[in-house]
Design a protein around this motif. Structure first.
Motif, PDB file in Angstrom:
ATOM      1  N   LYS A 351       0.883  -1.357   0.124  1.00  0.00           N
ATOM      2  CA  LYS A 351      -0.136   0.177   0.099  1.00  0.00           C
ATOM      3  C   LYS A 351       0.594   1.403  -0.079  1.00  0.00           C
ATOM      4  CE  LYS A 351      -3.400   2.324   3.040  1.00  0.00           C
ATOM      5  NZ  LYS A 351      -2.236   3.660   3.590  1.00  0.00           N
ATOM      6  N   ASP A 352       1.977   1.190   0.881  1.00  0.00           N
ATOM      7  CA  ASP A 352       2.656   2.378   1.028  1.00  0.00           C
ATOM      8  C   ASP A 352       3.491   2.741  -0.509  1.00  0.00           C
ATOM      9  OD1 ASP A 352       2.032   2.848   3.612  1.00  0.00           O
ATOM     10  OD2 ASP A 352       3.784   1.625   4.156  1.00  0.00           O
ATOM     11  N   ASN A 353       3.984   1.754  -1.064  1.00  0.00           N
ATOM     12  CA  ASN A 353       4.533   1.998  -2.335  1.00  0.00           C
ATOM     13  C   ASN A 353       3.620   2.363  -3.383  1.00  0.00           C
ATOM     14  OD1 ASN A 353       7.692   0.967  -2.901  1.00  0.00           O
ATOM     15  ND2 ASN A 353       6.802  -0.013  -1.231  1.00  0.00           N
ATOM     16  N   ILE A 354       2.375   1.772  -3.333  1.00  0.00           N
ATOM     17  CA  ILE A 354       1.110   2.305  -4.388  1.00  0.00           C
ATOM     18  C   ILE A 354       0.866   3.930  -4.048  1.00  0.00           C
ATOM     19  CG2 ILE A 354      -1.194   2.313  -4.616  1.00  0.00           C
ATOM     20  CD1 ILE A 354      -1.079  -0.553  -4.305  1.00  0.00           C
ATOM     21  N   GLU A 355       1.016   4.379  -2.944  1.00  0.00           N
ATOM     22  CA  GLU A 355       0.616   5.767  -2.637  1.00  0.00           C
ATOM     23  C   GLU A 355       1.650   6.661  -3.016  1.00  0.00           C
ATOM     24  OE1 GLU A 355      -0.261   5.672   1.527  1.00  0.00           O
ATOM     25  OE2 GLU A 355      -2.179   5.000   1.232  1.00  0.00           O
ATOM     26  N   ARG A 356       2.934   5.994  -3.212  1.00  0.00           N
ATOM     27  CA  ARG A 356       4.126   7.155  -3.639  1.00  0.00           C
ATOM     28  C   ARG A 356       4.121   7.459  -5.219  1.00  0.00           C
ATOM     29  NH1 ARG A 356       6.786   4.963   1.264  1.00  0.00           N
ATOM     30  NH2 ARG A 356       7.492   3.164   0.123  1.00  0.00           N
ATOM     31  N   LEU A 357       3.483   6.512  -5.873  1.00  0.00           N
ATOM     32  CA  LEU A 357       3.517   6.440  -7.345  1.00  0.00           C
ATOM     33  C   LEU A 357       2.488   7.241  -8.029  1.00  0.00           C
ATOM     34  CD1 LEU A 357       4.650   2.668  -7.627  1.00  0.00           C
ATOM     35  CD2 LEU A 357       6.192   4.625  -7.704  1.00  0.00           C
ATOM     36  N   GLU A 358       2.963   7.817  -9.160  1.00  0.00           N
ATOM     37  CA  GLU A 358       2.130   8.286 -10.378  1.00  0.00           C
ATOM     38  C   GLU A 358       1.648   7.343 -11.298  1.00  0.00           C
ATOM     39  OE1 GLU A 358       0.603  11.181  -9.835  1.00  0.00           O
ATOM     40  OE2 GLU A 358       1.508  11.617  -8.161  1.00  0.00           O
ATOM     41  N   PRO A 359       0.503   7.391 -11.924  1.00  0.00           N
ATOM     42  CA  PRO A 359       0.255   6.532 -13.004  1.00  0.00           C
ATOM     43  C   PRO A 359       1.493   6.283 -14.093  1.00  0.00           C
ATOM     44  CG  PRO A 359      -1.876   7.772 -12.256  1.00  0.00           C
ATOM     45  CD  PRO A 359      -0.605   8.460 -11.520  1.00  0.00           C
TER      46      PRO A 359
END
Length: 430
Positions: A351-359
Motif C-alpha cells: 500500500k505504501d509503495n502504491i501511494e508514492r507512485l504516479e500512474p
C-alpha cells in the motif's frame, strides 16, 4: 507505519544498560525462555516517556509494571512461536521498512537516526524493536488467519444492510476495560470479578480517567494503550462492542457486560460520520518473487532490479516478465495485473509503495510479508463510495471484526497453555 521518536528515545542508554546488567535478574520464566527485570524496567520507562509526551496520567508503578509484564509475556510467547515456525525478518527486509518509514517522515535514514539519537535513543535498539514488531505482525497474521471463516451468507447480509443504510453510518472511537474472570472460575471468583467491574464502573462515572484506569485494571489486549481501540464502525468492531453501540452517545460509559473472558466496560470517546464519501481506486500490476532456501533475499531483489532495468531500457515488457517469473498465481497469467481496488486492502508495504507512485511509474524492488515485489500503478480513479461497498468491501469489514476477536482468543489460549512463573526477588537477610 509512523516513526515513533519518543518510543525510540525512551530506550535505555548504553550507560543505563551497563548499570542494569550489573543488577539484572530473571523476572519471569516463560516456557523455556525468560524475561529479565531490565526488559520490564526499560518498557516501563518507555511507557512513562510516551505518557508524558501525550500529557497522559498513569496509574501506580506497581499497576504499570503488572501490565508491562503481561505484555512482555505475550510478546515472548509470540516470538517463541515465530522461532518454532522458522519465521525471521532479515536485514534487507528491515532496511526496506526503515527506508519506507523515513520516507514517510520526509527524511533520510541518516536524518531519522540523528533524530532518534538526539532524544537519547539508540538506533540499533530501534532497529531491533522494529524487527520484533514486524515479526509479531507476521505471526499473528499467519496464526489468526487460519481461524477465520467468512461465509457467503454473512457477506450477502452485510452488503444488503450497507445498501439500506447508505454511507452515513457512524464511526465510534471506543475505549475498553476488561475485568478478567479466571478459567473454570468458582462462584466466589465470579462474584469477586463482578464486584470489581461494578466498582470500576462507579469510579469512572464519578470522573476517574478512563485511560489511566484501563492501564491499571484492564486485562484486555489494548490495556497499555489506555484501552483505546480507535475509530471503528459497527461492522468491523468486535461483536460485543457493536451490540452496545445502538443509541450510544459521546462520553457514554457502558457495561459491565459479561462474556466468557470476564466483564467488559466500554466508553464512547467520540462519534463521527464516515469521513470519506469517495474512494480513490488504483489499477496496479506487480511481479512477486518469494525467497526460499534456493532463492536468497539478496538474489530475489537483484533479479527484480535486473528485470526492471530491461523494462526501462525497452528490452522486455513488464507483463511478459510477470507471466514468466511472478510467483503470484492470481495475477501472473494476467501479466501481473491486480485490477481496480482500494489500496487499503493490501499489506502495508504494498500500500505504501502504491501511494508514492504516479500512474505509469514503477516502484523500486521492495519487501512485503509475501516476498519481494516491483509494481506499477497503471491508473487511478475516484469513484462514488456508495457503489464500492461490494462483496469484497463487506468481506474485509467482517474479516477485520473476526480478526480482532480471534486474535484476543488466540493470545489467551496460548497464554493458558504456557508455563509461566513470576520469580520474586530474593529478600535480603537482616
Amino acid at each position: 507505519m509512523k516513526l515513533k521518536i519518543t518510543l525510540a528515545a525512551g530506550l535505555m542508554s548504553i550507560a543505563s544498560l551497563v548499570s542494569a546488567a550489573q543488577l539484572d535478574r530473571v523476572a519471569v520464566q516463560v516456557n523455556e525462555g525468560v524475561i529479565l527485570q531490565s526488559e520490564i524496567d526499560a518498557m516501563v520507562t518507555n511507557v512513562k516517556l510516551n505518557a508524558k509526551a501525550q500529557d497522559q496520567s498513569l496509574p501506580s508503578d506497581n499497576a504499570l509494571k503488572t501490565q508491562v509484564t503481561e505484555r512482555l509475556i505475550l510478546t515472548t510467547l509470540q516470538m517463541q512461536m515465530a522461532e518454532r515456525m522458522g519465521l525471521q525478518v532479515g536485514d534487507l527486509q528491515l532496511d526496506q521498512m526503515i527506508g519506507n518509514i523515513a520516507q514517510e517522515q520526509n527524511m533520510s535514514v541518516d536524518q531519522m537516526r540523528e533524530a532518534i539519537e538526539a532524544e537519547g535513543g539508540s538506533f540499533a535498539a530501534y532497529r531491533e524493536q522494529l524487527r520484533q514488531e514486524i515479526t509479531l505482525g507476521e505471526v499473528q497474521r499467519i496464526q489468526v488467519r487460519r481461524r477465520i471463516q467468512v461465509s457467503p451468507q454473512e457477506v450477502t447480509s452485510l452488503v444488503a444492510m450497507i445498501e439500506e443504510q447508505g454511507m452515513q453510518e457512524s464511526e465510534f472511537h471506543v475505549g475498553h476495560i476488561l475485568i478478567e474472570v479466571p478459567s473454570n472460575a468458582s462462584s466466589s471468583q465470579l462474584e469477586s470479578s463482578k464486584q470489581r467491574a461494578e466498582k470500576t464502573l462507579e469510579l469512572l462515572k464519578e470522573g476517574a480517567d478512563f485511560r489511566r484506569t484501563a492501564i491499571a485494571a484492564s486485562g484486555g489486549p489494548k490495556a497499555l494503550e489506555g484501552g483505546d481501540w480507535g475509530f471503528m464502525n459497527v461492522n468491523e468492531m468486535p461483536t460485543l462492542f457493536a451490540e452496545l453501540m445502538s443509541g450510544a452517545k459521546k462520553d457514554d460509559i457502558l457495561g459491565p457486560i459479561k462474556s466468557g473472558a470476564g466483564f467488559h466496560i466500554v466508553k464512547v470517546f467520540d462519534i463521527r460520520g464516515r469521513e470519506t464519501q469517495e474512494i480513490v481506486e488504483v489499477n496496479t500490476r506487480h511481479i512477486l518473487l518469494k525467497p526460499s532456501p534456493i532463492l536468497s533475499e539478496e538474489r530475489a531483489k537483484e533479479m527484480l532490479e535486473s528485470f526492471m532495468d530491461q523494462v526501462k531500457a525497452g528490452d522486455a515488457q513488464f507483463e511478459d516478465i510477470a507471466r514468466q517469473y511472478s510467483e503470484d498465481p492470481g495475477s501472473a497469467l494476467k501479466g501481473g495485473e491486480l485490477g481496480w481496488s482500494d489500496p487499503s486492502i493490501y499489506v502495508p508495504a504494498f500500500k505504501d509503495n502504491i501511494e508514492r507512485l504516479e500512474p505509469g511509474e514503477y516502484s523500486p524492488a521492495f519487501r512485503s510479508s509475501h516476498g519481494w515485489h516491483v509494481l506499477q500503478v497503471i491508473d487511478r480513479r475516484t469513484t462514488d463510495a456508495t457503489d464500492q461497498f461490494n462483496n469484497d468491501r463487506a468481506y474485509q469489514l467482517i474479516y477485520r471484526r473476526k480478526y480482532n476477536e480471534e486474535l484476543n482468543n488466540w493470545l489467551n489460549e496460548m497464554r493458558g497453555d504456557a508455563y509461566i512463573e513470576i520469580i520474586e526477588p530474593m529478600q535480603r537477610r537482616g
